[in-house]
Design an enzyme around this catalytic site. Sequence first.
Site, PDB file in Angstrom:
ATOM      1  N   HIS A 149      50.596  61.978  71.407  1.00 53.31           N
ATOM      2  CA  HIS A 149      50.220  61.400  73.822  1.00 53.31           C
ATOM      3  C   HIS A 149      51.095  63.039  74.757  1.00 53.31           C
ATOM      4  O   HIS A 149      51.807  62.356  75.160  1.00 53.31           O
ATOM      5  CB  HIS A 149      51.070  60.464  73.249  1.00 53.31           C
ATOM      6  CG  HIS A 149      50.607  59.730  74.941  1.00 53.31           C
ATOM      7  ND1 HIS A 149      51.021  60.454  76.322  1.00 53.31           N
ATOM      8  CD2 HIS A 149      50.618  58.543  75.118  1.00 53.31           C
ATOM      9  CE1 HIS A 149      50.915  59.118  76.725  1.00 53.31           C
ATOM     10  NE2 HIS A 149      50.392  58.341  76.298  1.00 53.31           N
ATOM     11  N   GLU A 160      45.917  64.123  75.750  1.00 54.02           N
ATOM     12  CA  GLU A 160      46.081  63.197  74.450  1.00 54.02           C
ATOM     13  C   GLU A 160      45.390  63.610  73.614  1.00 54.02           C
ATOM     14  O   GLU A 160      43.861  63.332  73.489  1.00 54.02           O
ATOM     15  CB  GLU A 160      46.785  61.995  74.501  1.00 54.02           C
ATOM     16  CG  GLU A 160      47.960  61.998  75.564  1.00 54.02           C
ATOM     17  CD  GLU A 160      47.519  60.338  76.040  1.00 54.02           C
ATOM     18  OE1 GLU A 160      47.449  59.345  75.328  1.00 54.02           O
ATOM     19  OE2 GLU A 160      47.530  59.866  77.089  1.00 54.02           O
TER      20      GLU A 160
HETATM   21  O1  TA6 Z   1      47.117  56.799  76.982  1.00 54.53           O
HETATM   22  C1  TA6 Z   1      47.552  56.704  78.837  1.00 54.53           C
HETATM   23  C2  TA6 Z   1      48.915  55.243  77.792  1.00 54.53           C
HETATM   24  O2  TA6 Z   1      47.957  54.164  77.453  1.00 54.53           O
HETATM   25  C3  TA6 Z   1      48.210  54.270  79.571  1.00 54.53           C
HETATM   26  O3  TA6 Z   1      47.222  53.143  79.731  1.00 54.53           O
HETATM   27  C4  TA6 Z   1      49.623  54.066  79.633  1.00 54.53           C
HETATM   28  O4  TA6 Z   1      49.961  52.965  79.803  1.00 54.53           O
HETATM   29  C5  TA6 Z   1      49.967  54.811  78.679  1.00 54.53           C
HETATM   30  O5  TA6 Z   1      49.778  55.835  78.060  1.00 54.53           O
HETATM   31  C6  TA6 Z   1      51.887  54.856  78.519  1.00 54.53           C
HETATM   32  O6  TA6 Z   1      52.138  53.851  77.711  1.00 54.53           O
HETATM   33  P1  TA6 Z   1      53.683  53.843  77.034  1.00 54.53           P
HETATM   34  O7  TA6 Z   1      53.511  52.634  76.499  1.00 54.53           O
HETATM   35  O8  TA6 Z   1      54.463  55.335  76.637  1.00 54.53           O
HETATM   36  O9  TA6 Z   1      54.178  53.271  78.483  1.00 54.53           O
END
Ligand code: TA6
Length: 302
Positions: A169, A273
């Site tokens: 990510h 990601e």
């Molecule tokens: O990749 C995007 C995502 O899934 C968003 O929906 C957002 O929640 C982000 O990841 C970050 O997630 P986190 O659990 O690290 O706050």
Amino acid sequence: MTISELNAAYAIPGLVQFEPGQGGLARMAVTAAGGAAHVYLHGAHVTHWQPAGQAPVLWLGRKSWFEPGKPIRGGVPICFPWFGQHPDDPNKPLHGFVRLAEWDVLSVIRQGERGLTATLGTKGSAETEHHTACPFELRYTVTVDEALVLTLEARNVGHEPLTVTEALHSYFCVADVRKITISGLERTTYLDGTDDRRPKEQDNRPITFAGETNRVYLNTQAECRLIDPGLERTITVAKSGSLSTVVWNPWAVRAAAMPDFGDEEWTGMVCIETANAATNAVRVPPGGRRAVQVRVACSKGP
Ligand code: TA6
């Protein structure tokens, strides 16, 4: 292992050492000729990478937690064995639990004249508090050089098939997300996380940002190019073993709702990601292995 034990086993003078990082969490500090990096054992989390002659490429939130049991905001969180919410149990941690685990260092070696490769490992099993359907082992290889190469290899060590969704990510620093473009995903179908995950199609233009963006692009192996006129550079994100690409920026309201995200910080970041999510979930047979890899490079100019 303590920091002294890690240094005794794995330090390479002038190239890699272990030290207390933010919040006192142990991290590996790499100072190779090709690039510098920080890798926390908490989550095997790469929080910093700066290729030689360039500004830092990864974004790290100023308000991030650096605490056991909490994820780090920025860098490259590893989402595994599920991406986003657990399919059956919303009480399980978002994006899986390996980003919250303390990983082991397995090896640290020089990579050519200018780089370094470190391998970290962790496990999950039904016997632990994680209650995964099937036990697995992970190896994460981090190569720091003029490019950053991250490879997550999963092995199913159980007797049932293991179905996973996952993501590396990556958060990238940008001068102003409203002025960047990301190309490579033209004419690709995505699930729009800001519109009930409805499937939509990217038109034939690069992605630009004018509001909250949370998209899972499906069935794509494309390389992405992030062009940042403000920082006068291009970041390329190339991948293998991945059929989804997630693009995320929370914009102002969502950023303000997150306690570990500075209210104004959203303008300076974007996530691209390397994932296998939604219908691109991956099935690993008993005894099987699979790997997902991302290679990030940065060059000056468009
Ligand atoms: O990749 C995007 C995502 O899934 C968003 O929906 C957002 O929640 C982000 O990841 C970050 O997630 P986190 O659990 O690290 O706050």
